[in-house]
Design a protein around this motif. Sequence first.
Motif, PDB file in Angstrom:
ATOM      1  N   SER A  67       0.724  -1.289  -0.139  1.00  0.00           N
ATOM      2  CA  SER A  67       0.009   0.055   0.260  1.00  0.00           C
ATOM      3  C   SER A  67       0.894   1.222   0.076  1.00  0.00           C
ATOM      4  O   SER A  67       1.774   0.993   0.501  1.00  0.00           O
ATOM      5  N   ARG A  69      -0.706   3.487   1.803  1.00  0.00           N
ATOM      6  CA  ARG A  69      -0.692   4.915   2.268  1.00  0.00           C
ATOM      7  C   ARG A  69       0.354   4.879   3.271  1.00  0.00           C
ATOM      8  O   ARG A  69       1.417   3.852   3.492  1.00  0.00           O
ATOM      9  N   ASP A 124      -0.188  -2.411   6.087  1.00  0.00           N
ATOM     10  CA  ASP A 124      -0.186  -2.137   5.138  1.00  0.00           C
ATOM     11  C   ASP A 124       0.084  -1.183   4.317  1.00  0.00           C
ATOM     12  O   ASP A 124      -0.614   0.163   4.677  1.00  0.00           O
ATOM     13  N   GLY A 125       1.691  -0.526   4.749  1.00  0.00           N
ATOM     14  CA  GLY A 125       2.280   0.447   4.240  1.00  0.00           C
ATOM     15  C   GLY A 125       3.371   1.279   5.133  1.00  0.00           C
ATOM     16  O   GLY A 125       3.738   0.101   5.044  1.00  0.00           O
ATOM     17  N   ALA A 397      -4.607  -5.348   3.978  1.00  0.00           N
ATOM     18  CA  ALA A 397      -6.149  -6.395   3.241  1.00  0.00           C
ATOM     19  C   ALA A 397      -6.973  -7.903   3.436  1.00  0.00           C
ATOM     20  O   ALA A 397      -6.058  -8.814   4.082  1.00  0.00           O
TER      21      ALA A 397
END
Length: 398
Positions: A67, A69, A124-125, A397
Amino acid sequence: MKLVDPIIAFQSEIQQIRRDLHAHPELCYEEQRTSDVVADKLTQWGIPVIRGLGVTGVVGIIKNGTSERSIGLRADMDALPMQEINTFDHASRHPGKMHACGHDGHTAMLLGAAKHLAEHRNFDGTVYLVFQPAEEGGAGAKRMIEDGLFEQCPMDAIYGMHNWPGIPAGHMSVVEGPMMASSNEFYLTIKGKGAHAAQPHKGIDPVMVAVQIAQSWQTIISRQKSPLDTAVLSITQIHAGSATNVIPDDAKMVGTVRTFTWPVLDLIEQRMEEIARHTAAAFGAEAEFRFRRNYPPLVNHPAETRFAVEVMKEVLGAERVDDQVEPTMGAEDFAYFLQAKPGCYMFIGNGEGDHRDGGHGLGPCVLHNGSYDFNDNLLPIGSSFWVRMVEKSLPLAG
């Protein structure tokens, strides 16, 4: 409370770091040892580090997944130029320097979160861990921005936290919108004409001019701004004269102005200068007025504040969260970050001082007091909060 179990398990390690930092306080832009400790710990935990932003600033970067983000978490590192009166084992070893605002604890809480995030990576990021110098008057946040913080670390939002004595430990507080005031200084010199105190008619008395101006300035607060707009104008120093029988040539006044909005600050600065100059002229004196704007108002962004409140309730329980805390006229340079990025600044309760070890001073455990000490019971709370902020902001995710 729903704390992160691995963080509780290594609380003693983080406490040792906190107390080591407390024993070795460093002032703004002098945080070399502190930044070395932070960078060494992050590196030891496998976290890449950027150094030199804001002179002594440190930024750790933890990436996971694919990601794009990102989130920023900030802790301040500097101490205050004041004498500690505590005598417990981790008291300051440097006379005239003290961690009397809890920045040692802020740094330790973020390090605790960093260790867990690096080991578990349940997100995730990208997480940017911003260890900022020079909050105490040095505008370290502004300096880090000017040195390219947000270009090198393009975070979507940034969050900060400050311990707050008087709020019970285990509780957190925040409010949407203005939460802390702007910080500004003024300096006024009245130039009169010295004379014998028994012959005042032969001089121009700057003391009486200063008195008139001081009284008139307060009408700006009480009569010239809206009663609905909060502001403080405090004269904190008046200097004049050297003998009982001499009218001096000049008098000086200095102090601070605090507001939550720019229009109110503009009004106060303008009217202060006008009143000073015209009052001095009416007495035949001259006025030299200087107004310096330091930190801007700290204004929490709505969406990010609501998000922070959700996480607070998840970690602490709704009954321990106050999302309508009364704003304070104190100032904080995290305001610069919030001018550049969406985000939120929060208070975490430090209690009333019962946590202090034997050997603490007899004064209250309040910020900027020689008897203060950070409450180590907050370490797993603050670290757990930071971890949950990351995991909720950057969910895996599926």
